[in-house]
Design a protein around this motif. Structure first.
Motif, short mmCIF file in Angstrom:
data_model
loop_
_atom_site.label_atom_id
_atom_site.label_comp_id
_atom_site.label_asym_id
_atom_site.label_seq_id
_atom_site.Cartn_x
_atom_site.Cartn_y
_atom_site.Cartn_z
N MET A 81 -1.10 -8.84 3.36
CA MET A 81 -0.46 -7.56 3.69
C MET A 81 0.12 -6.89 2.45
O MET A 81 0.07 -5.65 2.31
CB MET A 81 0.63 -7.77 4.74
N GLU A 82 0.66 -7.68 1.52
CA GLU A 82 1.19 -7.11 0.27
C GLU A 82 0.08 -6.52 -0.57
O GLU A 82 0.24 -5.46 -1.19
CB GLU A 82 1.94 -8.18 -0.51
N LEU A 83 -1.08 -7.19 -0.59
CA LEU A 83 -2.21 -6.66 -1.33
C LEU A 83 -2.74 -5.38 -0.69
O LEU A 83 -3.05 -4.41 -1.38
CB LEU A 83 -3.34 -7.71 -1.40
N PHE A 84 -2.81 -5.37 0.65
CA PHE A 84 -3.32 -4.17 1.32
C PHE A 84 -2.39 -2.98 1.11
O PHE A 84 -2.84 -1.82 1.08
CB PHE A 84 -3.50 -4.42 2.81
N ALA A 85 -1.11 -3.24 0.96
CA ALA A 85 -0.15 -2.14 0.74
C ALA A 85 -0.52 -1.34 -0.51
O ALA A 85 -0.23 -0.14 -0.59
CB ALA A 85 1.26 -2.70 0.61
N LEU A 86 -1.19 -1.99 -1.47
CA LEU A 86 -1.61 -1.29 -2.68
C LEU A 86 -2.84 -0.42 -2.45
O LEU A 86 -3.10 0.51 -3.22
CB LEU A 86 -1.92 -2.30 -3.80
N PHE A 87 -3.60 -0.73 -1.39
CA PHE A 87 -4.85 0.00 -1.11
C PHE A 87 -4.81 0.72 0.23
O PHE A 87 -5.84 1.17 0.73
CB PHE A 87 -6.03 -0.97 -1.16
N ASP A 88 -3.62 0.85 0.79
CA ASP A 88 -3.44 1.58 2.04
C ASP A 88 -3.79 3.06 1.82
O ASP A 88 -3.29 3.68 0.88
CB ASP A 88 -1.98 1.44 2.48
N PRO A 89 -4.66 3.65 2.67
CA PRO A 89 -5.03 5.05 2.47
C PRO A 89 -3.86 6.02 2.53
O PRO A 89 -3.95 7.13 1.99
CB PRO A 89 -6.01 5.32 3.62
N VAL A 90 -2.72 5.62 3.14
CA VAL A 90 -1.59 6.53 3.29
C VAL A 90 -0.67 6.49 2.07
O VAL A 90 -0.41 7.52 1.43
CB VAL A 90 -0.80 6.20 4.57
N HIS A 91 -0.16 5.30 1.74
CA HIS A 91 0.84 5.20 0.67
C HIS A 91 0.40 4.33 -0.50
O HIS A 91 1.16 4.12 -1.45
CB HIS A 91 2.15 4.62 1.22
N GLY A 92 -0.82 3.80 -0.46
CA GLY A 92 -1.26 2.87 -1.49
C GLY A 92 -1.31 3.47 -2.89
O GLY A 92 -0.93 2.81 -3.86
N ALA A 93 -1.75 4.72 -3.01
CA ALA A 93 -1.88 5.34 -4.33
C ALA A 93 -0.54 5.41 -5.06
O ALA A 93 -0.45 5.13 -6.26
CB ALA A 93 -2.48 6.74 -4.19
N LYS A 94 0.53 5.76 -4.34
CA LYS A 94 1.87 5.83 -4.96
C LYS A 94 2.33 4.46 -5.45
O LYS A 94 2.90 4.33 -6.53
CB LYS A 94 2.87 6.40 -3.96
N LYS A 95 2.07 3.42 -4.62
CA LYS A 95 2.50 2.07 -5.00
C LYS A 95 1.72 1.57 -6.22
O LYS A 95 2.29 0.88 -7.08
CB LYS A 95 2.32 1.12 -3.82
N LEU A 96 0.45 1.91 -6.32
CA LEU A 96 -0.32 1.52 -7.50
C LEU A 96 0.21 2.22 -8.75
O LEU A 96 0.29 1.60 -9.83
CB LEU A 96 -1.80 1.86 -7.30
N GLN A 97 0.58 3.48 -8.62
CA GLN A 97 1.15 4.20 -9.77
C GLN A 97 2.46 3.57 -10.23
O GLN A 97 2.72 3.43 -11.43
CB GLN A 97 1.38 5.67 -9.40
N ASP A 120 -9.31 8.43 -9.33
CA ASP A 120 -9.66 7.02 -9.09
C ASP A 120 -9.03 6.60 -7.76
O ASP A 120 -7.95 6.03 -7.72
CB ASP A 120 -9.15 6.15 -10.24
N ASP A 121 -9.73 6.91 -6.68
CA ASP A 121 -9.22 6.62 -5.34
C ASP A 121 -9.55 5.16 -4.98
O ASP A 121 -10.71 4.79 -4.86
CB ASP A 121 -9.87 7.57 -4.32
N ARG A 122 -8.52 4.33 -4.83
CA ARG A 122 -8.72 2.91 -4.54
C ARG A 122 -8.45 2.58 -3.07
O ARG A 122 -8.36 1.40 -2.71
CB ARG A 122 -7.79 2.08 -5.42
N ALA A 123 -8.28 3.57 -2.22
CA ALA A 123 -7.96 3.30 -0.80
C ALA A 123 -9.10 2.55 -0.11
O ALA A 123 -10.28 2.87 -0.30
CB ALA A 123 -7.69 4.62 -0.08
N ILE A 124 -8.74 1.55 0.68
CA ILE A 124 -9.70 0.77 1.47
C ILE A 124 -9.44 1.08 2.94
O ILE A 124 -8.32 0.90 3.43
CB ILE A 124 -9.57 -0.74 1.20
N HIS A 125 -10.45 1.55 3.64
CA HIS A 125 -10.32 1.95 5.04
C HIS A 125 -10.79 0.82 5.96
O HIS A 125 -11.87 0.25 5.75
CB HIS A 125 -11.13 3.22 5.31
N VAL A 126 -9.97 0.52 6.96
CA VAL A 126 -10.31 -0.49 7.98
C VAL A 126 -10.14 0.15 9.35
O VAL A 126 -9.04 0.59 9.69
CB VAL A 126 -9.41 -1.74 7.86
N LYS A 127 -11.21 0.24 10.13
CA LYS A 127 -11.19 0.86 11.46
C LYS A 127 -11.53 -0.18 12.52
O LYS A 127 -12.43 -1.00 12.32
CB LYS A 127 -12.19 2.01 11.55
#
Length: 487
Positions: free
Chosen positions: A69-85, A280-287
């Motif tokens: 879950m901590e790793l996914f937080a970095l690639f979450d399509p909603v807030h992941g980009a801010k956390k990576l920055q 450089d969009d790193r978001a990972i989508h899971v549906k």
């Protein structure tokens, strides 16, 4: 896929592997097994053991799930980009982190008994139509192909479909979807398609238009008696009823008919969109979807193109117009051209063109309705919500495996792995009326890790008594917290 023949009537039967998921709610399973135990003291000890098994297995997976879950937080399509920055990682470090996330994710999917949709299953799904009668294609230019390519290069999987470098589809559970309607336009399409096939056969042009079938797709001819005897195997047979294979009887043409298609009870899709230029969009989508008909599996595909007339539709349309015009010109060149013949030819041409237009419009309306339904009715969750569901699902499945295996050993005594496997499957069948492929080796490994089974000199498995099993596991943190609250 298998075809079964019952006299003159042909049945299309889809053959699938029986899955390892235990389709019983955990509370129902525990209460039923406790009810079957005679002595009240043993019932209480068994219920205590079930709680301690669940608390212990949750503790085993807690750190692993937290890391995922901590790793996914970095690639979450909603807030992941801010956390990576904020973390200020280098590109190489981000590559490593996303591959670590995929490793956790695929492990959780395996533990949850989800299977990757393979090439054979994709071919099987595309071999028929259900409610979706338009060709749906993915706009691959909008999807990233580096993330999954790198993962599958390091983690080999057999029989992956061609699109596995851009998106991956997982499925679990087999169900049935039935729809009853008159299907007037679809029946007209079916009649025209059959007439077109006959025309191609007569003119020997079928090789020009026919598609090559995948050699991996196996079709067996079996009689109903053979199918009935094989139901007991590890394979599952589900009948597929389609308009394309129905008899052209008066009742079928003008009456209400019922079509039937196997469904995947749960479908999960993972993909990444291609980054826009300069980003450089790193978001990972899971549906996460539910009850998706196999033949309509295109509904869950990412980045779908807007459907249009197929090349085959255009060929049929142009060929029909050319034939009509040639017939019309030939009629006009005759010394005595019949006015009503000319009107009939023009009417037929206009009617056929109108039929193609209205059929396409109806199919588009159906497509839009199915897409809306897949978004609001069939989509269960996405992103973090899907991952949390999977984490809980892993624990539920693991707990149920341990409880069933221990109960069988407690009631029936020593058993080999094969005997234990068979007895667990028989228990599920007899007490709950359900079938599954029980993962006995996984259950035995967890029982050994808990320390509540032993093996005799010839390798047979036996369990320790209930009271001793509870002593070995010991009081869990949850029990201590509950006691502290009560005092």
């Amino acid at each position: 896929m298998a075809e079964a023949n019952a006299g003159k009537e042909k049945k299309e039967v889809v053959r699938l592997e029986r899955e390892s998921v235990i389709p019983i709610m955990k509370p129902k399973l525990i209460m039923k097994l406790a009810y079957l135990i005679e002595h009240q003291s043993d019932k209480e000890e068994f219920l205590k053991l079930c709680k301690r098994v669940e608390y212990t297995i949750r503790a085993w997976y807690h750190l692993q799930f937290d890391d995922m879950m901590e790793l996914f937080a970095l690639f979450d399509p909603v807030h992941g980009a801010k956390k990576l920055q904020q973390q200020n990682f280098s590109s190489e470090e981000i590559d490593m982190l996303e591959q670590n996330f995929l490793s956790y994710f695929f492990r959780v999917m395996e533990k949850s008994n989800f299977n990757i949709v393979n090439d054979d299953e994709v071919e099987l799904a595309h071999s028929g139509q259900y409610l979706l009668n338009l060709p749906i294609k993915v706009d691959e230019s909008k999807l990233d192909n580096k993330l999954l390519s790198k993962y599958f290069k390091e983690h080999h999987h057999e029989n992956l479909p061609d699109f596995s470098d851009k998106y991956v589809i997982f499925r679990r559970g087999i169900g049935l979807d039935c729809t009853s309607n008159f299907f007037f336009m679809e029946k007209v399409d079916m009649i025209i398609a059959r007439a077109w096939r006959r025309f191609l056969e007569k003119t020997r042009l079928q090789k020009l238009f026919s598609r090559k079938k995948n050699s991996k797709l196996k079709i067996d001819s079996k009689k109903n008696d053979d199918l009935a005897s094989e139901i007991e195997d590890k394979e599952l047979y589900v009948e597929r009823i389609r308009l394309e294979t129905m008899d052209l009887s008066f009742r079928n043409l003008f009456g209400m008919v019922t079509i039937q298609e196997p469904t995947f009870e749960e479908v999960i899709v993972l993909y990444r969109r291609k980054s826009p230029k300069g980003q450089d969009d790193r978001a990972i989508h899971v549906k996460h979807f539910k009850n998706i008909p196999m033949a309509d599996m295109e509904l869950v595909l990412p980045e779908k193109k807007n459907p249009s007339l197929t090349p085959m539709d255009w060929v049929q349309f142009i060929v029909s117009v050319v034939i009509g015009l040639v017939t019309l010109v030939s009629s006009l060149e005759m010394p005595k051209a019949d006015f009503w013949v000319v009107i009939a030819i023009l009417s037929a041409l206009a009617g056929y063109c109108a039929k193609i237009y209205f059929s396409f419009q109806q199919n588009m309306a159906t497509y839009q309705n199915l897409i809306t339904q897949s978004m609001y009715d069939k989509q269960l969750d996405s992103g973090k919500g899907t991952l949390l569901h999977l984490c809980d699902d892993v624990i539920q499945q693991e707990v149920k495996e341990v409880i069933i295996a221990y109960y069988i050993l407690m009631e029936n005594g020593k058993a080999t792995s094969d005997d234990l496997d068979l007895q667990c499957e028989e228990l599920i069948q007899e007490e709950f009326g359900l079938q599954c492929n029980f993962e006995v080796m996984d259950a035995v490994q967890k029982l050994e890790r808990l320390g509540i089974i032993t093996r005799d000199s010839i390798g047979r498995i036996c369990c320790v008594p209930l009271k001793r099993a509870n002593e070995i596991i010991g009081a869990t943190t949850e029990e201590l917290v509950m006691k502290a609250r009560q005092s």
